[in-house]
Enzyme design. Sequence first.
Site, PDB file in Angstrom:
ATOM      1  N   ASP A  49       0.862  -1.185   0.000  1.00 39.70           N
ATOM      2  CA  ASP A  49       0.000   0.000   0.000  1.00 39.70           C
ATOM      3  C   ASP A  49       0.899   1.237   0.000  1.00 39.70           C
ATOM      4  O   ASP A  49       1.811   1.359   0.817  1.00 39.70           O
ATOM      5  CB  ASP A  49      -0.893  -0.020   1.248  1.00 39.70           C
ATOM      6  CG  ASP A  49      -1.942   1.076   1.220  1.00 39.70           C
ATOM      7  OD1 ASP A  49      -3.137   0.739   1.201  1.00 39.70           O
ATOM      8  OD2 ASP A  49      -1.567   2.265   1.213  1.00 39.70           O
ATOM      9  N   ASP A  65      -3.933   2.347  -5.056  1.00 42.89           N
ATOM     10  CA  ASP A  65      -2.571   2.342  -4.471  1.00 42.89           C
ATOM     11  C   ASP A  65      -2.275   1.073  -3.652  1.00 42.89           C
ATOM     12  O   ASP A  65      -1.403   1.072  -2.810  1.00 42.89           O
ATOM     13  CB  ASP A  65      -2.371   3.590  -3.602  1.00 42.89           C
ATOM     14  CG  ASP A  65      -2.930   3.444  -2.195  1.00 42.89           C
ATOM     15  OD1 ASP A  65      -3.955   2.769  -2.020  1.00 42.89           O
ATOM     16  OD2 ASP A  65      -2.309   4.000  -1.277  1.00 42.89           O
ATOM     17  N   GLU A  66      -3.017   0.019  -3.940  1.00 43.82           N
ATOM     18  CA  GLU A  66      -2.933  -1.155  -3.067  1.00 43.82           C
ATOM     19  C   GLU A  66      -3.045  -2.443  -3.888  1.00 43.82           C
ATOM     20  O   GLU A  66      -3.836  -2.505  -4.825  1.00 43.82           O
ATOM     21  CB  GLU A  66      -4.123  -1.041  -2.114  1.00 43.82           C
ATOM     22  CG  GLU A  66      -4.131  -1.951  -0.950  1.00 43.82           C
ATOM     23  CD  GLU A  66      -5.447  -1.773  -0.163  1.00 43.82           C
ATOM     24  OE1 GLU A  66      -5.762  -2.669   0.611  1.00 43.82           O
ATOM     25  OE2 GLU A  66      -6.145  -0.767  -0.352  1.00 43.82           O
TER      26      GLU A  66
HETATM   27  P1  TTP Z   1      -5.192   5.033   1.311  1.00 46.31           P
HETATM   28  O1  TTP Z   1      -4.188   3.993   0.961  1.00 46.31           O
HETATM   29  O2  TTP Z   1      -6.282   4.666   2.256  1.00 46.31           O
HETATM   30  O3  TTP Z   1      -4.482   6.292   1.947  1.00 46.31           O
HETATM   31  P2  TTP Z   1      -3.071   6.941   1.613  1.00 46.31           P
HETATM   32  O4  TTP Z   1      -2.327   6.154   0.596  1.00 46.31           O
HETATM   33  O5  TTP Z   1      -3.271   8.372   1.257  1.00 46.31           O
HETATM   34  O6  TTP Z   1      -2.337   6.919   3.013  1.00 46.31           O
HETATM   35  P3  TTP Z   1      -1.736   5.660   3.789  1.00 46.31           P
HETATM   36  O7  TTP Z   1      -0.278   5.931   3.913  1.00 46.31           O
HETATM   37  O8  TTP Z   1      -2.440   5.639   5.088  1.00 46.31           O
HETATM   38  O9  TTP Z   1      -2.013   4.452   2.940  1.00 46.31           O
HETATM   39  O10 TTP Z   1      -5.881   5.583   0.009  1.00 46.31           O
HETATM   40  C1  TTP Z   1      -5.179   5.715  -1.217  1.00 46.31           C
HETATM   41  C2  TTP Z   1      -5.614   6.968  -1.931  1.00 46.31           C
HETATM   42  O11 TTP Z   1      -7.018   6.942  -2.135  1.00 46.31           O
HETATM   43  C3  TTP Z   1      -5.340   8.230  -1.153  1.00 46.31           C
HETATM   44  O12 TTP Z   1      -4.035   8.731  -1.391  1.00 46.31           O
HETATM   45  C4  TTP Z   1      -6.425   9.160  -1.633  1.00 46.31           C
HETATM   46  C5  TTP Z   1      -7.558   8.257  -1.998  1.00 46.31           C
HETATM   47  N1  TTP Z   1      -8.599   8.316  -0.957  1.00 46.31           N
HETATM   48  C6  TTP Z   1      -9.657   9.206  -1.103  1.00 46.31           C
HETATM   49  O13 TTP Z   1      -9.737   9.921  -2.103  1.00 46.31           O
HETATM   50  N2  TTP Z   1     -10.601   9.276  -0.099  1.00 46.31           N
HETATM   51  C7  TTP Z   1     -10.533   8.517   1.035  1.00 46.31           C
HETATM   52  O14 TTP Z   1     -11.403   8.624   1.925  1.00 46.31           O
HETATM   53  C8  TTP Z   1      -9.441   7.597   1.162  1.00 46.31           C
HETATM   54  C9  TTP Z   1      -9.326   6.741   2.400  1.00 46.31           C
HETATM   55  C10 TTP Z   1      -8.506   7.532   0.148  1.00 46.31           C
HETATM   56 MG    MG Z   2      -2.126   4.099   0.759  1.00 49.89          MG
END
Ligand code: TTP
Ligand code: MG
Length: 385
Positions: A4, A99-100
């Site tokens: 992720d 992103d995962e």
């Molecule tokens: P995530 O992987 O949940 O968050 P992240 O990558 O920003 O942070 P982390 O280091 O905790 O993984 O989500 C991936 C992308 O999806 C994030 O960059 C933006 C988008 N997203 C939204 O647009 N709205 C949301 O509520 C969430 C959770 C994510």
């Molecule tokens: Mg992320």
Amino acid sequence: MHLDMDAFFASVEQRDNPEFRSRPVIVGAMPGRRGVVATCSYEARVFGVRSAMPISEAYRRCPQAVYVRPDIRRYAAVSKQIMTILGEISPLVEPISIDEAYIDITGLERLFGAPEAIAAMTKQKILEQVQLVCSVGVGTNRLLAKLASEAGKPDGLKVVAPEQVQAFLDPLPVSDLRGVGKQTIKSIRRLGICSVRDLRHCDLELLVAQFGGKGALHLYNQARGIASDVVGLVSERKSISKEHTFNEDISNPQQIRDCLRRLSSEVGRITRKKGLAGHVISLKIRFSGFETHTRQQTLTESLDTDIAIFRSAWSLYEKSGFQGRAVRLLGVGLSVWEVETPAMGDLFATPDEKLQEKRVYSTLDEITDKFGEGSLTLGLHKRQG
Ligand code: TTP
Ligand code: MG
């Protein structure tokens, strides 16, 4: 292995705008307007800013942040690059979101070394090729890999070895488990359960009384680190469709039939190209004045051949009760479940007739690719049609 990206959208912004680096960056709505935070850099998280928070609240907590509107296309392009890198490491990659992804690294030890080494190599490749940092977790199943990657965030690398499973899970809050929403959390708290250890010590009967058989078993298993280890088999429903608008409305059944033949062939070709098969056929008919109807039918068997698609579409037309009316537009659609394409072994195991059909269609597709749509079509015996 589960991967992720860290603060994904915000990290891409920091990468592409060096002046944003080491500053709180908030991607989402603009302050003073309605909307929420999509994500924010870890520098902004220190101030309590989080995804999905109203932007007004984020601004109250961190007015000095850089506020950026999301540029999803750019993030999607980066996502594609990341998934390609993962595909070079393992043939079994299951993207979960932008992103995962889950990556099956079973059996790659001889090629790349121990799980730690594979995880480190993956992080290194992504850093070198897209200049972004991610968190990676490795475990014996999806649950453990995911929890391990979350546990290491940001810039994490955590391997949960089989003998460490219970020690890793026990101290985690139950809310970290999958499918534990607000309602479940409330009920779990009422039972006096906070950690996974508490949950593990709870009687199955008590859980069944509270959450029903399925829900209880899900919790019971997760508390013991039991979960699926299959990667790449989730299916997603998609629709493949083609339509044609006539210059003049037509009512000649032969012309309608020919058009459905052509549309079915195009749908079939795209379906096969994607390695898919469909199980719901749909027919769209528009008359003059935009009066539009659709008819659909669920099939007992998944289809990917032009002739089978055409037969179903034609039978929908015959049953539609619209014969004789002048048609403006026709469309043929096939809903498919995206599944992993079967291994070559399966192909050779199919009966001769199926195999022959596969060969015919692969030749047809090759020729169409080379010489264009309609350069070769399959004859359809009147009696069969
Ligand atoms: P995530 O992987 O949940 O968050 P992240 O990558 O920003 O942070 P982390 O280091 O905790 O993984 O989500 C991936 C992308 O999806 C994030 O960059 C933006 C988008 N997203 C939204 O647009 N709205 C949301 O509520 C969430 C959770 C994510
Ligand atoms: Mg992320």
